[in-house]
Design an enzyme around this catalytic site. Sequence first.
Site, mmCIF file in Angstrom:
data_model
loop_
_atom_site.group_PDB
_atom_site.id
_atom_site.type_symbol
_atom_site.label_atom_id
_atom_site.label_comp_id
_atom_site.label_asym_id
_atom_site.label_seq_id
_atom_site.Cartn_x
_atom_site.Cartn_y
_atom_site.Cartn_z
ATOM 1 N N TYR A 1 0.847 -1.221 -0.048
ATOM 2 C CA TYR A 1 0.061 -0.058 -0.028
ATOM 3 C C TYR A 1 0.959 1.239 -0.133
ATOM 4 C CZ TYR A 1 -3.374 3.702 1.674
ATOM 5 O OH TYR A 1 -4.092 4.853 1.923
ATOM 6 N N ASP B 1 9.274 2.838 -0.739
ATOM 7 C CA ASP B 1 8.538 3.412 0.158
ATOM 8 C C ASP B 1 8.631 2.916 1.517
ATOM 9 O OD1 ASP B 1 6.363 4.505 1.364
ATOM 10 O OD2 ASP B 1 4.713 3.733 0.334
ATOM 11 N N LYS C 1 4.891 9.149 8.653
ATOM 12 C CA LYS C 1 4.591 8.782 9.934
ATOM 13 C C LYS C 1 5.893 9.276 10.834
ATOM 14 C CE LYS C 1 2.095 5.146 8.219
ATOM 15 N NZ LYS C 1 0.720 4.909 8.502
HETATM 16 N N1 PLP Z 1 2.949 4.540 2.054
HETATM 17 C C1 PLP Z 1 3.056 3.555 2.945
HETATM 18 C C2 PLP Z 1 3.757 2.159 2.856
HETATM 19 C C3 PLP Z 1 2.082 3.528 4.079
HETATM 20 O O1 PLP Z 1 2.021 2.699 5.174
HETATM 21 C C4 PLP Z 1 1.150 4.632 4.332
HETATM 22 C C5 PLP Z 1 0.130 4.901 5.197
HETATM 23 O O2 PLP Z 1 -0.118 3.797 5.776
HETATM 24 C C6 PLP Z 1 1.205 5.527 3.126
HETATM 25 C C7 PLP Z 1 2.182 5.393 1.848
HETATM 26 C C8 PLP Z 1 0.396 6.644 3.144
HETATM 27 O O3 PLP Z 1 0.678 7.745 3.999
HETATM 28 P P1 PLP Z 1 -0.498 8.509 4.801
HETATM 29 O O4 PLP Z 1 -1.598 7.759 5.505
HETATM 30 O O5 PLP Z 1 0.354 9.477 5.723
HETATM 31 O O6 PLP Z 1 -1.112 9.404 3.493
#
Ligand code: PLP
Length: 429
Positions: free
Chosen positions: A144, A239, A267
């Site tokens: 994700y 990511d 985060k």
């Molecule tokens: N990328 C990863 C691996 C994530 O776990 C998340 C959110 O859980 C995101 C991107 C998106 O981040 P945000 O919720 O701060 O937009």
Amino acid sequence: MQRKISEELYAEAKNYFPGGVSSPVRAFKSVKGAPLFIKKGNGSQIWDEDDNQFTDFCCSWGPLILGHNNDAIREVIVATVANGTSFGTPTRWENKLGKLILNNNRFIEKIRFVSSGTEAVMSAIRLARGVTGKDKILKFDGCYHGHVDSLLVNAGSGLVTFGVSSSAGIPEAFAKETLVAPLNDLDAVEATFKEHGNQIACVIIEPVPANNGLLLQHRSYLEGLRKLCTQYNVLLIFDEVISGFRVGFEGAAGYYDIQPDIITYGKIIGGGMPVGAYGANAEIMGNVAPDGGVYQAGTLSGNPVAMAAGFTAASQLLEEGFYANLEQTTQDFVAKIQSYCDNKGYEVHINTIGSIFWIAFSKDDIRRADQINPDSMEKFKILHAYLLDNGIYLGPSGYEVGFISSAHTTEELANAVDKICQGMDLVHQ
Ligand code: PLP
């Protein structure tokens, strides 16, 4: 346990917000009961509006590696706010956080701050497309990356497929630019590169896939991915919105010692405030506006209060032994539950890395999304409800991982082990 006030607030919230929430997974659709309205957190503990207390393993979905209400972070936020909240100009705090990160991370030379993980990923994809002049991207089933249009796609049937949008509102033309491959299968990636390599701008992966269970990949797989990307002139994006500053200060790039081309963060980087970031070497980042032609901007980007919180969090993470201690604590915690389940003959395996854990109701070595049995989620529901009744808060879905913070004490963890083991008995009755 009374949940009357949370239930009333949730009923009210449904009048205001779709599903009563500001983000879908909070709505408790995958577990029993209604969402708890939390009013306070301290250390590893949270309190709901009915004054029930819980040991928290969700930790705001990952950011709170230092626990709730960390003294130094709270103090710097209060002190910074006293001078105002936002100026829309550069501030000293941005320099401080940028310098701290870049001086302690061998894998990026320049960084751009944004306000969420989604924004970081969206910008990184645009950068990859801008740098390569190619349009297609390759992602993995089970990873994700936030709610970026081109990444809200599912695999179709077949090994590597063009994406099928997983949300209404995404033009099929966008989804078609995204290829989806299974994790843990280099041959599938190579076959795709052979066919479409000259059209693929980047491969994006969570190097520690932690949004669909914890689908740990072998180092050799990630190394193989790096090699293939180099060979076919495709940029590799890690990511690290979850793994960054979590499995080590340098995230998964440092953990596996693999150099991606672009890294995204979120985060933990904001110390509990809304911050995301993306970084790369100076040459690639030179393509970002105003230096280069890839446009990306943000009214509240680099917000001083958030930067101050991030800086104060990151400074604590750099303390000697921080990650080694937290990893050891997590391993001890997991080992106790695992050995209890093994002795009882329960079909349970707890995957773990750094201070992340995931309870799988299976003995299989799960490394791909399609290996997770959806029926096993019924077991998680039983466990989740039992734990909630007994003061332990897990994220409200069996696909979500748990996080341990440095604020979780030995006693709190021992108590949680007892409760989780009791919950396992109930699940297996
Ligand atoms: N990328 C990863 C691996 C994530 O776990 C998340 C959110 O859980 C995101 C991107 C998106 O981040 P945000 O919720 O701060 O937009």
